[in-house]
Design an enzyme around this catalytic site. Structure first.
Site, PDB file in Angstrom:
ATOM      1  N   PHE A  84       0.835  -1.201   0.000  1.00 26.90           N
ATOM      2  CA  PHE A  84       0.000   0.000   0.000  1.00 26.90           C
ATOM      3  C   PHE A  84       0.866   1.247   0.000  1.00 26.90           C
ATOM      4  O   PHE A  84       1.867   1.324   0.719  1.00 26.90           O
ATOM      5  CB  PHE A  84      -0.882   0.051   1.249  1.00 26.90           C
ATOM      6  CG  PHE A  84      -2.062  -0.883   1.233  1.00 26.90           C
ATOM      7  CD1 PHE A  84      -3.264  -0.502   0.666  1.00 26.90           C
ATOM      8  CD2 PHE A  84      -1.962  -2.142   1.795  1.00 26.90           C
ATOM      9  CE1 PHE A  84      -4.354  -1.361   0.657  1.00 26.90           C
ATOM     10  CE2 PHE A  84      -3.037  -3.011   1.796  1.00 26.90           C
ATOM     11  CZ  PHE A  84      -4.246  -2.608   1.228  1.00 26.90           C
ATOM     12  N   ASP A  85       0.457   2.225  -0.792  1.00 25.33           N
ATOM     13  CA  ASP A  85       0.943   3.583  -0.594  1.00 25.33           C
ATOM     14  C   ASP A  85       0.224   4.138   0.638  1.00 25.33           C
ATOM     15  O   ASP A  85      -0.811   3.600   1.049  1.00 25.33           O
ATOM     16  CB  ASP A  85       0.627   4.425  -1.829  1.00 25.33           C
ATOM     17  CG  ASP A  85       0.901   5.893  -1.612  1.00 25.33           C
ATOM     18  OD1 ASP A  85       2.007   6.232  -1.155  1.00 25.33           O
ATOM     19  OD2 ASP A  85      -0.010   6.705  -1.881  1.00 25.33           O
ATOM     20  N   LYS A  86       0.740   5.207   1.224  1.00 31.95           N
ATOM     21  CA  LYS A  86       0.095   5.781   2.407  1.00 31.95           C
ATOM     22  C   LYS A  86      -0.825   6.939   2.051  1.00 31.95           C
ATOM     23  O   LYS A  86      -2.043   6.856   2.205  1.00 31.95           O
ATOM     24  CB  LYS A  86       1.139   6.251   3.425  1.00 31.95           C
ATOM     25  CG  LYS A  86       0.513   6.840   4.704  1.00 31.95           C
ATOM     26  CD  LYS A  86       1.556   7.455   5.606  1.00 31.95           C
ATOM     27  CE  LYS A  86       2.058   8.759   5.049  1.00 31.95           C
ATOM     28  NZ  LYS A  86       1.016   9.828   5.059  1.00 31.95           N
TER      29      LYS A  86
END
Length: 633
Positions: free
Chosen positions: A313-315
């Site tokens: 996941f990107d944040k």
């Protein structure tokens, strides 16, 4: 693409008209003309590609499809041949749609970079094309400008929005000696920047190369699927030819009888059920996903998602909302309420364009507070602001702002305020102190803490992914380590990698692919595009996602709801199971019919029934996915 859509539509029209004419027992020439239309437009591309393959001394599925349709025509099974060609042309159209995405992603990325820069020449700012700018030249940036080239600041201070490259949600304060990157945005102050890299070497250009490389590698892996075309096509043609030649030459069987058997064999071996098994299941699954707000850009990605065992996941904008909010108001002065402190802070910040100021005003509006007037507003870029409110000077700033004061230890409450800000920083929050100065006395009134809020559904999604058997969940972000680790602890990911540039995100994704075999990357920003392309399946958010991320991704969650991610994973696995069943049915039917033809002399009508029966069966099995349901809560 438009031409292919037209051909598919004409093929379908001919097929439907032919069916209706047969059913209504209309004039034979009407059905013949309708099926002829389907044959011409459905088989045109296949015939052309088949001829091209023959010129290169190869045989592929395209040629086999056309020959199977012609075999059906010779023995009078016009409808079957038309159906085969319709499915064939539809499959080709979908493949061409998927192949066009790489170039679109590159074009979307290039739009982030200006094509000109204001360069200082003899003390004057002159606009030049980027190709004319040399290393060592100095260009000028005003508030709101997008940075045209990589460089180092030589004069001025400002906050730069680097979310396009790093994904960091909060603009970064920068001054002389610090680097700026092409494609980022200057938000507040005026800057003079010395060029350190030519246009061809800029960070943004390197990102483009990463996307091209990653998508090329993915295309090479995809070609492995095509290796079955040649042996299958050659095998069917050889067996069909032998079915005519051997009986006639060695057993003196009449040519007509041998040819009839060979055509029966051609119909039985025709991969119509195999062909329809994939689009029937995949298109049904894609339609089911579309109803839930997700777009699969091709069946290959739907199937690949079923193999995923790790998710990255990107944040910013993915697990979080992607915008800064005021999350805490703290007071040190016992007689002061949180609302009063926020009113004074909003009074000062109403004249600022800083992102923290906007968050402060938004919080005051949500609490329906009346913001008093302020006078004498002053700002120290990258440190803080001050203004006179109700007769007292209110200072709002970070530790650097107050540490620059002489004798800051004389500020009442300074030690407690400093300790709070340091604690909040370790928690991943951006915090400022609010200090009142009046009649020579300085006092810390309290503090404001800001953060990028976690999506409400983020923790639920992580838990569902674990229940679905995902082995590893990783957070990849360009944001600072304290913020990333705080978010990682909240949602419960396994590993956090912070302060990553786009190229480093790609390296991390590639390492996950080597470890787990198939990895999904979920993101929304330009900085995620290369990682999305490098992953087995790239998944982008539709509403908040940038054009580049949407183009580079293989799956798009159009509703911007992370809860659709577990549904997509479960749907892909159901599709894989359906495809396995369909292939088993299709190939079993082909093997059974071919065996029966040679051993028992299966007549043509039974071969047609067996062929059509298996085709209808796999189609119905695939269509079940239209009503696939999976609880996301």
């Amino acid at each position: 693409m438009h031409r292919q859509v037209l051909f598919v539509a004409l093929t379908l029209s001919g097929l439907v008209v032919g069916w209706l004419s047969d059913w209504l027992q209309g004039p034979p020439f009407v059905a013949a003309m309708a099926y002829g239309l389907a044959y011409v437009f459905g088989g045109w591309d296949g015939l052309r590609n088949g001829v091209k393959a023959l010129r290169q001394r190869t045989v592929d599925i395209d040629l086999l499809m056309v020959l199977a349709a012609l075999g059906a025509l010779v023995i009078g099974a016009l409808a079957e041949g038309a159906m085969l060609l319709f499915l064939f042309s539809l499959s080709n159209m979908l493949q061409h749609y998927a192949f066009g995405r790489s170039r679109q992603a590159i074009q979307a990325l290039m739009q982030l970079r200006p094509d000109r820069a204001r360069v200082l020449r003899d003390g004057l700012a002159v606009e030049l094309p980027l190709e004319a700018v040399r290393v060592g030249d100095v260009f000028v940036l005003k508030p709101g400008d997008r940075v045209p080239l990589d460089g180092v600041i030589v004069r001025g201070e400002s906050a730069l929005d680097e979310s396009t490259l790093t994904g960091e949600s909060i603009p970064v304060d920068k001054g002389p000696g610090q680097e700026v990157y092409a494609g980022t945005i200057n938000t507040t102050g005026n800057l003079e920047v010395r060029v350190t890299r030519l246009a061809s070497d800029a960070t943004l250009v390197r990102m483009i190369a990463l996307i091209e490389q990653a998508q090329t590698e993915k295309a090479v892996v995809q070609r492995l699927i095509d290796r079955l075309e040649q042996p299958y096509a050659v095998g069917v043609l050889v067996v069909t030819a032998l079915a005519v030649a051997i009986p006639v030459i060695f057993f003196q069987e009449p040519f007509t009888q041998a040819f009839y058997r060979a055509m029966t064999l051609m119909v039985a071996a025709s991969p119509c059920a195999v062909v329809i098994s994939t689009p029937a299941a995949v298109l049904s699954a894609i339609a089911a996903g579309a109803r839930r707000g997700m777009l699969f850009k091709g069946g290959v990605y739907l199937e690949a998602l079923a193999r995923v065992r790790a998710v990255a996941f990107d944040k910013t904008g993915t697990l979080t909302e992607g915008r800064v909010r005021l999350v805490q108001v703290g007071v040190l002065e016992a007689r002061l309420s949180e609302d009063a402190l926020l009113q004074w802070a909003a009074a000062v910040q109403q004249y600022s364009e800083h992102h923290l100021a906007r968050a402060t005003l938004e919080a005051a509006r949500q609490r329906r507070l009346t913001v008093p007037e302020a006078e004498g507003f002053r700002a120290v870029i990258g440190q803080g602001v001050r203004a006179v409110v109700e007769g007292a000077t209110i200072h709002i700033g970070n530790l650097r702002y107050f540490e620059a004061w002489e004798q800051n230890s004389l500020i009442k409450g300074w030690a407690a305020g400093r300790a709070v800000l340091e604690t909040l920083a370790r928690q991943g929050k951006t915090a400022v102190l609010v200090v009142r100065e009046q009649t020579g006395q300085r006092e810390v009134l309290g503090w404001l803490a800001f953060a990028d809020a976690l999506r409400a559904e983020a923790m639920e999604v992580i838990q569902q992914l674990r229940r679905l058997g995902i082995s590893s969940i990783v957070l990849l972000t360009g944001d600072n380590r304290h913020v990333a680790e705080a978010i990682g602890r909240q949602v419960g990911v396994d590993t956090v990698h912070a302060e990553l540039l786009p190229a480093q995100k790609v390296v991390q994704v590639q390492a996950l692919v080597e470890q787990f075999g198939a990895v999904a990357m979920v993101g929304d920003g330009v900085n995620d595009a290369a990682a999305l392309a490098a992953s087995t399946v790239g998944i982008a958010l539709g509403r908040t996602g940038t054009d580049v991320a949407l183009e580079a991704a293989d799956v798009v969650l159009m509703s911007d709801d992370l809860r659709q991610l577990p549904y997509a994973l479960a749907l892909s696995r159901a599709t894989r199971r359906t495809l396995s069943i369909n292939f088993a049915i299709a190939f079993s039917a082909i093997i059974l019919m071919i065996t029966t033809i040679f051993l028992q002399g299966l007549p043509l009508p039974l071969a047609v029934i067996g062929h059509e029966g298996s085709t209808v069966l796999v189609a119905l099995n695939g269509l079940r996915l239209l009503r696939y349901g999976f609880a996301t809560s």
